[in-house]
Design an enzyme around this catalytic site. Structure first.
Site, PDB file in Angstrom:
ATOM      1  N   SER A  41       0.720  -1.067  -0.027  1.00 14.44           N
ATOM      2  CA  SER A  41       0.125  -0.014   0.097  1.00 14.44           C
ATOM      3  C   SER A  41       0.766   1.208  -0.168  1.00 14.44           C
ATOM      4  O   SER A  41       0.340   2.448  -0.511  1.00 14.44           O
ATOM      5  CB  SER A  41      -0.868  -0.027   1.272  1.00 14.44           C
ATOM      6  OG  SER A  41      -0.160  -0.058   2.296  1.00 14.44           O
ATOM      7  N   HIS A 248      -0.989   6.064   6.641  1.00 15.64           N
ATOM      8  CA  HIS A 248      -0.460   6.028   5.048  1.00 15.64           C
ATOM      9  C   HIS A 248      -0.201   7.274   4.773  1.00 15.64           C
ATOM     10  O   HIS A 248      -0.569   8.309   5.181  1.00 15.64           O
ATOM     11  CB  HIS A 248      -1.436   5.223   4.184  1.00 15.64           C
ATOM     12  CG  HIS A 248      -1.417   3.604   4.203  1.00 15.64           C
ATOM     13  ND1 HIS A 248      -2.389   3.152   5.048  1.00 15.64           N
ATOM     14  CD2 HIS A 248      -0.762   2.816   3.760  1.00 15.64           C
ATOM     15  CE1 HIS A 248      -2.192   1.677   5.164  1.00 15.64           C
ATOM     16  NE2 HIS A 248      -1.407   1.624   4.371  1.00 15.64           N
TER      17      HIS A 248
END
Length: 335
Positions: A41, A248
């Site tokens: 990711s 993230h």
């Protein structure tokens, strides 16, 4: 004599036509360099909140650093990185994109193998309700003892399948800056320090494995200092809605953090990702999606493990509170 003049005239016409044809014939253009982006990711773009429609849950974004680098350099991108990927997923679903014709490869993987989501989920709980240190210890033991061998095997496969490619291994930033600004998480300063130390340990193992194979290592740590979760501006997402976006790199994290860190090593020149480049990259969304749809069935085998929002209202949490001598209702009211 007249016949000879006529033949010469015809020959002249033919030569003129042939020359004109040669001058106007389209010139064959060389194929653009091939770039394959592998990994998890942190390469796919989870956290940027805008994803290509490729029939998967990989969360691939045109704002992610592979897309920005490919757009800036005119590379043909095969965007195989997928949210949730572990080393076996890269091996089984992504390496088939490599060949002797591949010119450039980037790869970020290892965080999920070390149990990133589980560790963050545990440490987000209040200290009396969690075993954060235990989870971190388990992750660090995996990074020290098991990960190096797995990386060595993976990197050897990459080199075997793409013998002529420039390969850059991509690391992970420190997520925290010592303060927790979310009302729904309870990361202590000490826990944040240990989590950042774990990221450093992971990067050290990635760098060593990369060097052993002759690959470059892009360490994003220094670029993200001052831009961690709760910093201003933050280049990493905090607890978010949807929760899968949490912890993230956001758009700025990819454009200002990862893109310059990776591009210089991968291409030999640093890419500056400004608004124009982001807009241009966005126009490539459909072409990227079309390329990735051919792999959609394989990508569906990847099962992302996401951060879980702390829920202190469950019977298990109430039991833990009683055991720790904590008045849970009062504790929640103070928060």
């Amino acid at each position: 004599m007249a016949l000879n003049r006529a033949l010469a005239h015809l020959a002249g016409i033919a030569a003129t036509v042939l020359t004109a044809g040669l001058l106007t014939a389209p010139v064959a253009q060389a194929a653009p360099p091939s770039y394959v982006a592998l990994g998890d990711s942190y390469s796919s773009g989870t956290g940027t909140r805008s994803y290509i429609d490729d029939g998967t849950s990989c969360k691939r974004s045109t704002a992610a650093f592979p897309s920005l680098i490919a757009t800036a350099r005119g590379y043909a991108l095969n965007f195989r990185a997928c949210g949730g990927a572990k080393i076996p997923d890269v091996t089984n679903t992504q390496l088939s994109a490599l060949s002797a014709a591949t010119n450039y490869v980037s790869i970020s993987v290892g965080g999920n193998d070390a149990g990133f989501a589980d560790v963050i989920t545990e440490c987000a709980l209040p200290g009396w309700a969690s075993n954060c240190d235990g989870k971190i210890n388990t992750a660090q033991a995996y990074i020290a003892n098991t990960l190096p061998g797995a990386l060595g095997t993976l990197y050897a496969s990459i080199r075997s399948k793409a013998p002529n490619a420039k390969v850059v291994v991509v690391g992970y930033p420190r997520i925290f800056m010592g303060e927790d600004c979310s009302a729904l998480t309870w990361f202590s300063p000490a826990e944040q320090t240990r989590l950042n130390q774990t990221a450093d340990q992971l990067n050290a193992r990635l760098a060593a494995a990369a060097a052993a194979r002759g690959f470059s290592f892009a360490n994003p740590t220094s670029r993200f200092i001052g831009h961690a979760v709760c910093d201003s501006p933050a280049w990493l997402t905090n607890l978010s809605v949807p929760v899968g976006e949490s912890f993230h790199p956001n758009v700025a994290g990819h454009s200002s953090g990862y893109t310059p860190a990776v591009s210089g090593l991968l291409t030999g020149a640093t890419v500056t990702a400004d608004a124009t480049l982001l807009a241009t990259a966005a126009t490539q969304a459909e072409s990227l999606a079309q390329t990735q749809r051919q792999y959609a069935e394989a990508d569906r085998s990847i099962e992302p493990k996401e951060f879980v929002v702390p829920d202190l209202t469950t019977p298990a949490m109430r039991k833990a509170a009683r055991k720790a001598g904590v008045d849970l209702d009062e504790f929640l009211a103070r928060r």
